[in-house]
Write an enzyme that holds these catalytic residues in place. Sequence first.
Site, PDB file in Angstrom:
ATOM      1  N   THR A  61       0.824  -1.209   0.000  1.00 41.01           N
ATOM      2  CA  THR A  61       0.000   0.000   0.000  1.00 41.01           C
ATOM      3  C   THR A  61       0.859   1.260   0.000  1.00 41.01           C
ATOM      4  OG1 THR A  61      -1.521   1.269   1.400  1.00 41.01           O
ATOM      5  CG2 THR A  61      -0.114  -0.279   2.535  1.00 41.01           C
ATOM      6  N   ASP A  62       0.291   2.352  -0.498  1.00 43.95           N
ATOM      7  CA  ASP A  62       1.000   3.640  -0.441  1.00 43.95           C
ATOM      8  C   ASP A  62       1.102   4.172   0.988  1.00 43.95           C
ATOM      9  OD1 ASP A  62      -1.682   4.351  -0.078  1.00 43.95           O
ATOM     10  OD2 ASP A  62      -1.734   5.810  -1.716  1.00 43.95           O
ATOM     11  N   GLU A  63       0.327   3.580   1.916  1.00 48.23           N
ATOM     12  CA  GLU A  63       0.345   4.087   3.294  1.00 48.23           C
ATOM     13  C   GLU A  63       1.682   3.877   3.985  1.00 48.23           C
ATOM     14  OE1 GLU A  63      -2.936   3.117   5.731  1.00 48.23           O
ATOM     15  OE2 GLU A  63      -4.369   3.317   4.100  1.00 48.23           O
ATOM     16  N   TYR A  77      -1.559  -0.688  11.181  1.00 49.02           N
ATOM     17  CA  TYR A  77      -1.740  -1.342   9.872  1.00 49.02           C
ATOM     18  C   TYR A  77      -0.597  -0.985   8.925  1.00 49.02           C
ATOM     19  CZ  TYR A  77      -3.163  -1.718   5.012  1.00 49.02           C
ATOM     20  OH  TYR A  77      -3.169  -1.971   3.661  1.00 49.02           O
ATOM     21  N   LYS A 129       2.408  -3.319   7.268  1.00 51.89           N
ATOM     22  CA  LYS A 129       2.645  -3.477   5.825  1.00 51.89           C
ATOM     23  C   LYS A 129       4.076  -3.033   5.474  1.00 51.89           C
ATOM     24  CE  LYS A 129       0.183  -4.606   3.000  1.00 51.89           C
ATOM     25  NZ  LYS A 129      -0.174  -5.951   2.453  1.00 51.89           N
TER      26      LYS A 129
END
Length: 332
Positions: A121-123, A148, A152
């Site tokens: 994810t870009d997060e 989260y 990741k």
Amino acid sequence: MNRILVTGGAGFIGSNFVHHVVGNTDAQVTVLDKLTYASTEESLAGLPEDRVRLVVGDIADASVVDPLVEEADAVVHYAAESHNDNSLSDPGPFIQTNIVGTFTLLEAARRYDRRFHHVSTDEVYGDLDLDDPKRFTEDTPYNPSSPYSASKAGSDHLVRAWVRSFGVRATISNCSNNYGPWQHVEKFIPRQITEVIDGRRPRVYGDGLNVRDWIHTSDHSSAVLAILDRGRTGETYLIGADGERSNLDVVRAILRHFGRDDDDIEWVTDRAGHDRRYAIESGKLRSELGWTPQFEDFEAGLSDTIEWYQANEAWWRPAKAATEAAYAAKGQ
Ligand code: NAD
Ligand code: TDX
């Protein structure tokens, strides 16, 4: 690549990928999925039984993972605990699935020398200010905000280390926010659509000005397939479709679709540590692999998605009341 193991293939993005693979390749697909609260077998209904097989099991269980990796040509790894709000209430499952589960899969890919694609994810890059002219690129430093996104980021680092130290043939993709069919009603867009269907007001966190960069999940699938097919081992590719919108703009588009007043909004308690803005620069994927998104009109894709939720109430209805009860208990 005739046999693909898809972890998390009964969830939102994984099941869309399985449909995409069946429609666009000749590959055989095995789905490994624990069938957590976030998934249902119905997302795989109608797929040809001679092409798609579901194995119910845990990616952190090496006795399940090993034989499935051994019999596959490639692993595409989607399985994860995926919801930021849940990671704030109970981070433990995020560490177990996202980090220990990814470790277990990497060890199997190393043992059997299998091609591995890690979906992230870009997060992992943290957030941007609203007026920052920059977008995330493959060179942006990692700076995750939530349990989260930290889990990741940890899983991405494991993949990079297994490439460098053990020569695992892996690629990584970091994608922006997905929307489309089969997304759980805990997530922003399905939650607001189903709230409006139920005659209630959309629930918006904080000031509603947080920006997400939306991509239709079928464009995410075509990008992952391109990377699996033509991506260079050890490389990271960012996936995005230039879909930056504030949460308020998205909610107003949903309200307008239903003919409701676009200020008919319930302002609720903000998310702790709420990331302000995500934005993806996907030039590497486009120029190197020739990928382009098909859903370039977000409002049209959103309308299709609203119609899908109207037509598929039997799928989302069983999860709705418990999801809303959990949000209500947190003032959200
Ligand atoms: P989801 O929660 O809808 O699906 C996750 C799937 O993984 C479910 O089917 C669940 O049963 C399965 N799963 C969970 N724990 C498991 C375990 N221990 N063993 C086996 N299966 C398990 O999530 P999603 O939104 O479809 O996200 C899929 C992947 O894409 C995740 O890795 C997520 O980080 C990534 N991603 C999501 C987005 C997004 O906007 N949703 C954006 C970028 C990246
Ligand atoms: O009711 C809500 N009201 C609201 O204002 C909910 C559920 C969310 N929000 C806000 C929070 C975010 O700014 O909407 C935005 C989107 O929220 P989510 O759907 O929870 O997505 P996000 O936190 O951005 O993360 C998603 O995109 C990246 C996925 O859930 C992740 O798995 C993915 O990595």
